[in-house]
Write an enzyme that holds these catalytic residues in place. Sequence first.
Site, PDB file in Angstrom:
ATOM      1  N   SER A  43      -0.585  -8.069   7.558  1.00  0.00           N
ATOM      2  CA  SER A  43      -0.669  -8.027   9.022  1.00  0.00           C
ATOM      3  C   SER A  43      -2.039  -7.529   9.456  1.00  0.00           C
ATOM      4  CB  SER A  43       0.377  -7.064   9.591  1.00  0.00           C
ATOM      5  OG  SER A  43       1.615  -7.272   8.992  1.00  0.00           O
ATOM      6  N   HIS A  75       4.603 -17.412  13.475  1.00  0.00           N
ATOM      7  CA  HIS A  75       3.803 -18.330  12.652  1.00  0.00           C
ATOM      8  C   HIS A  75       4.445 -18.584  11.286  1.00  0.00           C
ATOM      9  CE1 HIS A  75       1.917 -14.593  11.270  1.00  0.00           C
ATOM     10  NE2 HIS A  75       1.739 -14.332  12.541  1.00  0.00           N
ATOM     11  N   HIS A  99       8.946 -11.192   3.746  1.00  0.00           N
ATOM     12  CA  HIS A  99       9.375  -9.805   3.513  1.00  0.00           C
ATOM     13  C   HIS A  99      10.856  -9.736   3.168  1.00  0.00           C
ATOM     14  CE1 HIS A  99       5.914  -9.566   6.298  1.00  0.00           C
ATOM     15  NE2 HIS A  99       5.618  -8.450   5.671  1.00  0.00           N
ATOM     16  N   TYR A 101      12.836  -7.497   4.279  1.00  0.00           N
ATOM     17  CA  TYR A 101      13.606  -7.132   5.488  1.00  0.00           C
ATOM     18  C   TYR A 101      13.971  -8.345   6.343  1.00  0.00           C
ATOM     19  CZ  TYR A 101       9.124  -7.328   8.020  1.00  0.00           C
ATOM     20  OH  TYR A 101       7.931  -7.737   8.546  1.00  0.00           O
ATOM     21  N   GLU A 102      13.292  -9.467   6.103  1.00  0.00           N
ATOM     22  CA  GLU A 102      13.637 -10.677   6.850  1.00  0.00           C
ATOM     23  C   GLU A 102      14.970 -11.253   6.375  1.00  0.00           C
ATOM     24  OE1 GLU A 102      10.107 -13.357   7.755  1.00  0.00           O
ATOM     25  OE2 GLU A 102       9.264 -12.047   6.233  1.00  0.00           O
ATOM     26  N   ALA A 129      -0.743  -3.946   5.921  1.00  0.00           N
ATOM     27  CA  ALA A 129      -0.919  -2.891   6.917  1.00  0.00           C
ATOM     28  C   ALA A 129       0.051  -1.785   6.522  1.00  0.00           C
ATOM     29  CB  ALA A 129      -0.581  -3.429   8.292  1.00  0.00           C
ATOM     30  N   MET A 232       6.083  -2.043   4.042  1.00  0.00           N
ATOM     31  CA  MET A 232       7.304  -2.812   3.778  1.00  0.00           C
ATOM     32  C   MET A 232       7.065  -4.052   2.925  1.00  0.00           C
ATOM     33  SD  MET A 232       8.738  -2.669   7.668  1.00  0.00           S
ATOM     34  CE  MET A 232       8.505  -1.198   8.686  1.00  0.00           C
ATOM     35  N   SER A 233       6.003  -4.043   2.150  1.00  0.00           N
ATOM     36  CA  SER A 233       5.704  -5.252   1.359  1.00  0.00           C
ATOM     37  C   SER A 233       5.069  -4.855   0.029  1.00  0.00           C
ATOM     38  CB  SER A 233       4.742  -6.148   2.145  1.00  0.00           C
ATOM     39  OG  SER A 233       3.496  -5.509   2.300  1.00  0.00           O
ATOM     40  N   ASN A 256      -1.704   3.039  11.348  1.00  0.00           N
ATOM     41  CA  ASN A 256      -1.104   4.142  12.132  1.00  0.00           C
ATOM     42  C   ASN A 256      -0.868   5.302  11.165  1.00  0.00           C
ATOM     43  OD1 ASN A 256       1.108   2.129  11.174  1.00  0.00           O
ATOM     44  ND2 ASN A 256       2.188   4.088  11.407  1.00  0.00           N
ATOM     45  N   HIS A 281      -1.099   1.228  20.615  1.00  0.00           N
ATOM     46  CA  HIS A 281      -1.060  -0.106  19.997  1.00  0.00           C
ATOM     47  C   HIS A 281      -2.412  -0.822  20.063  1.00  0.00           C
ATOM     48  CE1 HIS A 281       0.818  -3.554  18.278  1.00  0.00           C
ATOM     49  NE2 HIS A 281       0.527  -4.312  19.311  1.00  0.00           N
TER      50      HIS A 281
HETATM   51  N1  HPA Z   1       5.674   2.331   8.031  1.00  0.00           N
HETATM   52  C1  HPA Z   1       6.069   1.248   7.366  1.00  0.00           C
HETATM   53  N2  HPA Z   1       5.402   0.104   7.393  1.00  0.00           N
HETATM   54  C2  HPA Z   1       4.274   0.032   8.114  1.00  0.00           C
HETATM   55  C3  HPA Z   1       3.801   1.120   8.840  1.00  0.00           C
HETATM   56  C4  HPA Z   1       4.545   2.336   8.801  1.00  0.00           C
HETATM   57  O1  HPA Z   1       4.184   3.344   9.424  1.00  0.00           O
HETATM   58  N3  HPA Z   1       2.637   0.741   9.459  1.00  0.00           N
HETATM   59  C5  HPA Z   1       2.436  -0.560   9.123  1.00  0.00           C
HETATM   60  N4  HPA Z   1       3.418  -0.988   8.303  1.00  0.00           N
END
Ligand code: HPA
Length: 306
Positions: A43, A75, A99, A101-102, A129, A232-233, A256, A281
């Site tokens: 991402s 996408h 992913h 989670y999908e 990310a 998450m990946s 973040n 954001h």
């Molecule tokens: N947690 C999990 N997955 C993420 C985060 C997070 O803070 N930021 C970007 N992907």
Amino acid sequence: MSSGIFDVNEYSITIEEAANTVKAKLLKYEQLRKPRVMIICGSGLGGIVNILQEPRIELRYEEIPGFKSSTVSGHAGKLVFGLIGDNKVPVMCMVGRLHFYEGYTFQETTFPIRLAKAIDIETVVVTNAAGGVNSDFKVGDLMLINDHINFPGFAGFNALRGPNLVEYGPRFLPLSDAYDFDLRRLFFKSKKKLGIDRTVHEGVYFFAAGPTYESRAEVRMIRTLGGDAVGMSTVPEVVVARHSQLKVLALSLITNVGVGEKPPSALDESPVRLDEGMANHEEVLEAANEASKDVQKIFEATINQL
Ligand code: HPA
């Protein structure tokens, strides 16, 4: 239930079919015929595809047997083939990843890695990310992954659960050196040579299945367990890449920072409200965009030397 028993013969045949589809597409392009490196764009890091030089061709996931489409933000996803650097290194770039989670099984999310192996790719560069958990990490920092914690894996959600693909790798896969030392070194050398002063840490990626972000208590738990960043990946892909004897370079962009402080107590009559929740954001997107430019330059210089 995900990734239980699956038909290993059928799976292997589909990988072959996918490989044949890709090879047929590349046949006309002499320089692209043998991609050596796969790049997975995380991402905010889709811009990496901009470093690919012509001839540049695309294959949408729907055109490839066995490929699922990404359900995230509309996408569908595509493979982009092109050349990198003065040495014109042929690469396959995956834009839009799948992913767990999908709702996909691990066989589905990691199918592109098996495909990479089937077309003789040697190295996988994985990006994502991630949330910073190490309190030294700031938004916009990068982290080269040098180890991971496969948290869902401890509960049985391991990408290699189910019948073993013996033609790819062993039943019991060692993972003590999954993140290639020489590639990490090359990355740091390239960064230095380019004079890029962005902070790049080395650290442990904690795989959380998602799709929820972490609670405050979970952030503290991850910190205690030794995670530096959470996402998450990546880990399922790395596990399957190592099972397929591919070399791995993996990079997290810290978009973040996790909030680990306890929430204010309702018992307190004049509580001090914490206002340092998730980063703004817009700032995060801006940081991702800026960092992505540095990542592109460093990857170009690194992959050029492969
Ligand atoms: N947690 C999990 N997955 C993420 C985060 C997070 O803070 N930021 C970007 N992907």
